[in-house]
Design a protein around this motif. Structure first.
Motif, PDB file in Angstrom:
ATOM      1  N   THR A 194      54.357  37.577  24.120  1.00  0.00           N
ATOM      2  CA  THR A 194      53.623  37.005  22.870  1.00  0.00           C
ATOM      3  C   THR A 194      53.225  35.467  23.387  1.00  0.00           C
ATOM      4  O   THR A 194      52.390  34.816  22.975  1.00  0.00           O
ATOM      5  CB  THR A 194      54.293  36.987  21.684  1.00  0.00           C
ATOM      6  OG1 THR A 194      54.479  38.310  21.408  1.00  0.00           O
ATOM      7  CG2 THR A 194      53.663  36.250  20.719  1.00  0.00           C
ATOM      8  N   ALA A 195      54.091  34.967  24.310  1.00  0.00           N
ATOM      9  CA  ALA A 195      53.901  33.465  24.866  1.00  0.00           C
ATOM     10  C   ALA A 195      52.573  33.393  25.591  1.00  0.00           C
ATOM     11  O   ALA A 195      52.042  32.250  25.788  1.00  0.00           O
ATOM     12  CB  ALA A 195      55.017  32.895  25.573  1.00  0.00           C
ATOM     13  N   MET A 196      51.985  34.737  26.331  1.00  0.00           N
ATOM     14  CA  MET A 196      50.926  34.711  26.980  1.00  0.00           C
ATOM     15  C   MET A 196      49.442  34.744  26.216  1.00  0.00           C
ATOM     16  O   MET A 196      49.669  35.474  25.245  1.00  0.00           O
ATOM     17  CB  MET A 196      51.032  35.538  27.983  1.00  0.00           C
ATOM     18  CG  MET A 196      52.216  35.456  28.978  1.00  0.00           C
ATOM     19  SD  MET A 196      52.463  33.957  29.735  1.00  0.00           S
ATOM     20  CE  MET A 196      51.195  34.128  30.779  1.00  0.00           C
ATOM     21  N   PRO A 197      48.368  34.390  26.878  1.00  0.00           N
ATOM     22  CA  PRO A 197      47.376  34.788  25.872  1.00  0.00           C
ATOM     23  C   PRO A 197      47.098  36.170  25.786  1.00  0.00           C
ATOM     24  O   PRO A 197      47.562  37.124  26.441  1.00  0.00           O
ATOM     25  CB  PRO A 197      46.190  34.361  27.108  1.00  0.00           C
ATOM     26  CG  PRO A 197      46.750  33.286  27.984  1.00  0.00           C
ATOM     27  CD  PRO A 197      48.179  33.566  28.082  1.00  0.00           C
ATOM     28  N   LEU A 198      46.659  36.494  24.496  1.00  0.00           N
ATOM     29  CA  LEU A 198      46.554  37.782  23.951  1.00  0.00           C
ATOM     30  C   LEU A 198      45.473  38.488  24.532  1.00  0.00           C
ATOM     31  O   LEU A 198      44.279  38.098  24.621  1.00  0.00           O
ATOM     32  CB  LEU A 198      46.514  37.914  22.447  1.00  0.00           C
ATOM     33  CG  LEU A 198      47.593  37.403  21.823  1.00  0.00           C
ATOM     34  CD1 LEU A 198      47.315  37.239  20.110  1.00  0.00           C
ATOM     35  CD2 LEU A 198      48.974  38.408  22.042  1.00  0.00           C
TER      36      LEU A 198
END
Ligand SMILES: C[S@@+](CC[C@H](N)C(=O)[O-])C[C@H]1O[C@@H](n2cnc3c(N)ncnc32)[C@H](O)[C@@H]1O
Length: 223
Positions: A97-101
């Motif tokens: 979730t911390a990375m771009p979706l």
């Protein structure tokens, strides 16, 4: 910040059934009550779906669901559980979730997350909420439940930054209503409720439950 993936893979080494705690079931049903009926709704997104029980419940109500989790072990178990629901329109994906979706703008009519958005530092949390606003359709509903500053574990372990502690390798960022309100500056907050409840077989936790809507009126200030 220590990586949390190994810890979650180990937790998902065991099969966990659906969490039967009333506070959890009621929250999921409240989210569903805010959505258009399934035949008129676009897809929904779940973040930190674990072994997929909530995504499968929502799909059983007729919605199309994309559900993400950091842990490959969780996704493997979720896909095993999907086997018992051959008609469910659910796709499980391993994603942090911390990375771009990995979705287009305004792709979802609703976004849901249960006990999976309180693992990030302040700067990452703000990026996550910007991504949520990007991928939700105007008028769409966001529902999330996180650990609150009233949780018994709040203040235990090493302080990483305000309201964020590492205890025995578990990193937790405890929310208070003011922090949630700040994250929702460009949303319409419908409900911010503090409550208590167990999760599976854990001791009672302090919870913050939030329901918000991306304003349908695009004239409202964006991020
Ligand atoms: C307490 S469990 C909740 C699982 C599920 N939402 C439920 O209610 O049963 C937290 C979940 O968040 C996932 N998670 C933790 N960090 C994550 C991250 N950075 N990105 C995506 N999922 C994450 C874990 O693997 C775990 O499945």
């Amino acid at each position: 910040m220590p990586s949390q993936q190994g810890l979650w893979d180990a937790w998902h080494g065991q099969a966990h059934g659906p969490d039967a705690e009333p506070v959890h079931r009621e929250f999921l049903d409240t989210f569903l009550s805010q959505l258009p009926p399934p035949d008129g709704a676009g897809p929904l997104l779940e973040l930190g779906c674990g072994q997929g029980h909530d995504a499968l419940y929502v799909a059983g109500c007729g919605y199309s669901v994309r559900a993400l989790d950091l842990s490959p072990a969780a996704i493997e178990r979720a896909n095993d559980n999907l086997g018992a629901h051959p008609d469910a329109d659910v796709r499980f994906l391993q994603h942090d979730t911390a990375m771009p979706l990995p979705f287009q703008d305004e792709a979802f009519d609703g976004i849901y997350s249960y006990l999976a958005l309180h693992y990030f530092d302040d700067s990452t949390t703000r990026s996550v909420f910007s991504e949520l606003r990007r991928v939700i359709h105007p008028g769409g509903t966001l529902a999330f439940c996180v650990k609150s500053v009233r949780d018994p574990l709040f203040g235990k372990g090493d302080l990483l930054e305000p309201e964020m502690y590492s205890l025995d390798g578990h990193v937790r960022h405890f929310f208070d209503p003011r922090y949630a309100t700040g994250l929702l500056r460009t949303w319409e907050a419908l409900r911010i409720t503090e409550s208590r409840g167990r999760y599976l077989d854990s001791r009672p936790s302090g919870l913050l439950q939030v329901i918000a809507r991306r304003p349908a009126d695009e004239g409202v200030a964006a991020d």
